[in-house]
Design a protein around this motif. Structure first.
Motif, PDB file in Angstrom:
ATOM      1  N   GLY A   1      36.958  46.587  43.275  1.00 45.64           N
ATOM      2  CA  GLY A   1      36.096  45.973  42.273  1.00 45.64           C
ATOM      3  C   GLY A   1      36.289  46.582  40.899  1.00 45.64           C
ATOM      4  O   GLY A   1      36.297  45.883  39.881  1.00 45.64           O
ATOM      5  N   THR A   2      36.458  47.906  40.865  1.00 49.36           N
ATOM      6  CA  THR A   2      36.691  48.590  39.596  1.00 49.36           C
ATOM      7  C   THR A   2      38.015  48.149  38.978  1.00 49.36           C
ATOM      8  O   THR A   2      38.096  47.910  37.765  1.00 49.36           O
ATOM      9  CB  THR A   2      36.680  50.118  39.805  1.00 49.36           C
ATOM     10  N   LEU A   3      39.043  48.020  39.797  1.00 52.75           N
ATOM     11  CA  LEU A   3      40.341  47.578  39.283  1.00 52.75           C
ATOM     12  C   LEU A   3      40.280  46.137  38.766  1.00 52.75           C
ATOM     13  O   LEU A   3      40.853  45.821  37.714  1.00 52.75           O
ATOM     14  CB  LEU A   3      41.415  47.712  40.365  1.00 52.75           C
ATOM     15  N   ILE A   4      39.586  45.267  39.490  1.00 52.59           N
ATOM     16  CA  ILE A   4      39.444  43.878  39.042  1.00 52.59           C
ATOM     17  C   ILE A   4      38.681  43.827  37.718  1.00 52.59           C
ATOM     18  O   ILE A   4      39.091  43.149  36.771  1.00 52.59           O
ATOM     19  CB  ILE A   4      38.744  43.027  40.116  1.00 52.59           C
ATOM     20  N   GLY A   5      37.571  44.551  37.645  1.00 51.68           N
ATOM     21  CA  GLY A   5      36.792  44.568  36.410  1.00 51.68           C
ATOM     22  C   GLY A   5      37.575  45.136  35.240  1.00 51.68           C
ATOM     23  O   GLY A   5      37.524  44.599  34.126  1.00 51.68           O
ATOM     24  N   THR A   6      38.325  46.198  35.486  1.00 52.75           N
ATOM     25  CA  THR A   6      39.139  46.801  34.430  1.00 52.75           C
ATOM     26  C   THR A   6      40.211  45.831  33.948  1.00 52.75           C
ATOM     27  O   THR A   6      40.436  45.690  32.736  1.00 52.75           O
ATOM     28  CB  THR A   6      39.786  48.109  34.937  1.00 52.75           C
ATOM     29  N   ALA A   7      40.864  45.137  34.874  1.00 54.00           N
ATOM     30  CA  ALA A   7      41.891  44.161  34.487  1.00 54.00           C
ATOM     31  C   ALA A   7      41.280  43.041  33.654  1.00 54.00           C
ATOM     32  O   ALA A   7      41.873  42.604  32.654  1.00 54.00           O
ATOM     33  CB  ALA A   7      42.576  43.590  35.728  1.00 54.00           C
ATOM     34  N   CYS A   8      40.100  42.589  34.033  1.00 54.32           N
ATOM     35  CA  CYS A   8      39.435  41.512  33.280  1.00 54.32           C
ATOM     36  C   CYS A   8      39.070  41.968  31.872  1.00 54.32           C
ATOM     37  O   CYS A   8      39.282  41.231  30.899  1.00 54.32           O
ATOM     38  CB  CYS A   8      38.184  41.047  34.017  1.00 54.32           C
ATOM     39  N   VAL A   9      38.523  43.168  31.760  1.00 54.79           N
ATOM     40  CA  VAL A   9      38.147  43.691  30.443  1.00 54.79           C
ATOM     41  C   VAL A   9      39.381  43.891  29.574  1.00 54.79           C
ATOM     42  O   VAL A   9      39.390  43.527  28.390  1.00 54.79           O
ATOM     43  CB  VAL A   9      37.351  45.013  30.598  1.00 54.79           C
ATOM     44  N   LEU A  10      40.433  44.453  30.139  1.00 59.20           N
ATOM     45  CA  LEU A  10      41.660  44.670  29.362  1.00 59.20           C
ATOM     46  C   LEU A  10      42.278  43.358  28.905  1.00 59.20           C
ATOM     47  O   LEU A  10      42.743  43.259  27.760  1.00 59.20           O
ATOM     48  CB  LEU A  10      42.670  45.487  30.180  1.00 59.20           C
ATOM     49  N   LEU A  11      42.289  42.354  29.766  1.00 60.24           N
ATOM     50  CA  LEU A  11      42.844  41.059  29.368  1.00 60.24           C
ATOM     51  C   LEU A  11      42.020  40.460  28.231  1.00 60.24           C
ATOM     52  O   LEU A  11      42.578  39.899  27.281  1.00 60.24           O
ATOM     53  CB  LEU A  11      42.892  40.104  30.566  1.00 60.24           C
ATOM     54  N   LEU A  12      40.715  40.594  28.285  1.00 59.18           N
ATOM     55  CA  LEU A  12      39.858  40.060  27.224  1.00 59.18           C
ATOM     56  C   LEU A  12      40.039  40.852  25.932  1.00 59.18           C
ATOM     57  O   LEU A  12      40.204  40.269  24.857  1.00 59.18           O
ATOM     58  CB  LEU A  12      38.394  40.086  27.669  1.00 59.18           C
ATOM     59  N   TRP A  13      40.043  42.172  26.021  1.00 60.45           N
ATOM     60  CA  TRP A  13      40.178  42.991  24.819  1.00 60.45           C
ATOM     61  C   TRP A  13      41.556  42.884  24.182  1.00 60.45           C
ATOM     62  O   TRP A  13      41.686  42.787  22.974  1.00 60.45           O
ATOM     63  CB  TRP A  13      39.921  44.456  25.149  1.00 60.45           C
ATOM     64  N   LEU A  14      42.594  42.934  25.011  1.00 53.16           N
ATOM     65  CA  LEU A  14      43.959  42.996  24.473  1.00 53.16           C
ATOM     66  C   LEU A  14      44.562  41.618  24.184  1.00 53.16           C
ATOM     67  O   LEU A  14      45.456  41.507  23.347  1.00 53.16           O
ATOM     68  CB  LEU A  14      44.865  43.753  25.450  1.00 53.16           C
TER      69      LEU A  14
ATOM     70  N   VAL B   1      52.115  41.791  43.618  1.00 52.97           N
ATOM     71  CA  VAL B   1      52.633  43.150  43.762  1.00 52.97           C
ATOM     72  C   VAL B   1      51.498  44.117  44.117  1.00 52.97           C
ATOM     73  O   VAL B   1      51.657  44.986  44.979  1.00 52.97           O
ATOM     74  CB  VAL B   1      53.366  43.599  42.482  1.00 52.97           C
ATOM     75  N   GLY B   2      50.355  43.955  43.475  1.00 51.11           N
ATOM     76  CA  GLY B   2      49.209  44.818  43.773  1.00 51.11           C
ATOM     77  C   GLY B   2      48.775  44.710  45.224  1.00 51.11           C
ATOM     78  O   GLY B   2      48.424  45.709  45.855  1.00 51.11           O
ATOM     79  N   THR B   3      48.807  43.497  45.758  1.00 54.92           N
ATOM     80  CA  THR B   3      48.470  43.310  47.170  1.00 54.92           C
ATOM     81  C   THR B   3      49.477  44.032  48.057  1.00 54.92           C
ATOM     82  O   THR B   3      49.097  44.706  49.023  1.00 54.92           O
ATOM     83  CB  THR B   3      48.433  41.811  47.515  1.00 54.92           C
ATOM     84  N   GLY B   4      50.756  43.906  47.715  1.00 54.11           N
ATOM     85  CA  GLY B   4      51.790  44.594  48.489  1.00 54.11           C
ATOM     86  C   GLY B   4      51.638  46.101  48.435  1.00 54.11           C
ATOM     87  O   GLY B   4      51.782  46.791  49.450  1.00 54.11           O
ATOM     88  N   VAL B   5      51.312  46.627  47.267  1.00 51.31           N
ATOM     89  CA  VAL B   5      51.106  48.070  47.125  1.00 51.31           C
ATOM     90  C   VAL B   5      49.911  48.517  47.965  1.00 51.31           C
ATOM     91  O   VAL B   5      49.967  49.524  48.669  1.00 51.31           O
ATOM     92  CB  VAL B   5      50.907  48.450  45.643  1.00 51.31           C
TER      93      VAL B   5
END
Length: 146
Positions: A13-26, A58-62
């Motif tokens: 959940g933390t990784l999903i939230g971080t990815a969402c925030v980064l995509l919005l910010w960047l 790739v994340g799923t595979g990792v």
């Protein structure tokens, strides 16, 4: 719900939230997967969209690789009781529903609710009620899943 592990759920959940925030910010974009996929197939700015989608795979595979390496339980196998012809039908229905709802569960549920979007506050309970009704129909009326 067999094998629930709150630590992996928290990390995921933390990784999903971080990815969402980064995509919005960047990038100034909402992390709705159906919109990202639609734009990757026919739209502007395809490179970041394909990279985002590749990151999901790739994340799923990792995750699967690391869970095996650390002695964790493997993810459950796909249900075998469902007929194969239902998979493309389900995909088309999900795509149609995403277009009809002007966004998918990830866009509304993760990003929209975090932004306190009224449309998302309505869409998410509708998604959940439809999912519950579909599961009940498939399992108890059609008898297709065990």
């Amino acid at each position: 719900m067999n094998g629930f592990t709150p630590i992996s759920a928290l990390v995921g959940g933390t990784l999903i939230g971080t990815a969402c925030v980064l995509l919005l910010w960047l990038n100034g974009r909402i992390a709705g997967i159906s919109g990202i996929l639609g734009g990757a197939l026919a739209g502007p700015e395809r490179l970041w969209r394909w990279l985002f989608l590749a990151g999901l795979v790739v994340g799923t595979g990792v995750y699967v690789g690391l869970s095996h390496a650390w002695g964790g339980t493997p993810p459950p196998a796909p249900r075998q009781a469902l007929p194969v012809w239902l998979l493309p039908l389900a995909g088309l229905l999900v795509g149609y529903g995403s277009a009809l709802g002007r966004g998918c569960t990830s866009g509304h549920g993760v990003c929209g609710l975090a932004r306190l979007s009224l449309r998302s506050l309505v869409a998410v309970p509708v998604f959940l009620c439809c999912a519950i009704a579909t599961t009940w129909l498939v399992r108890h009326v059609l008898g297709l899943a065990t």
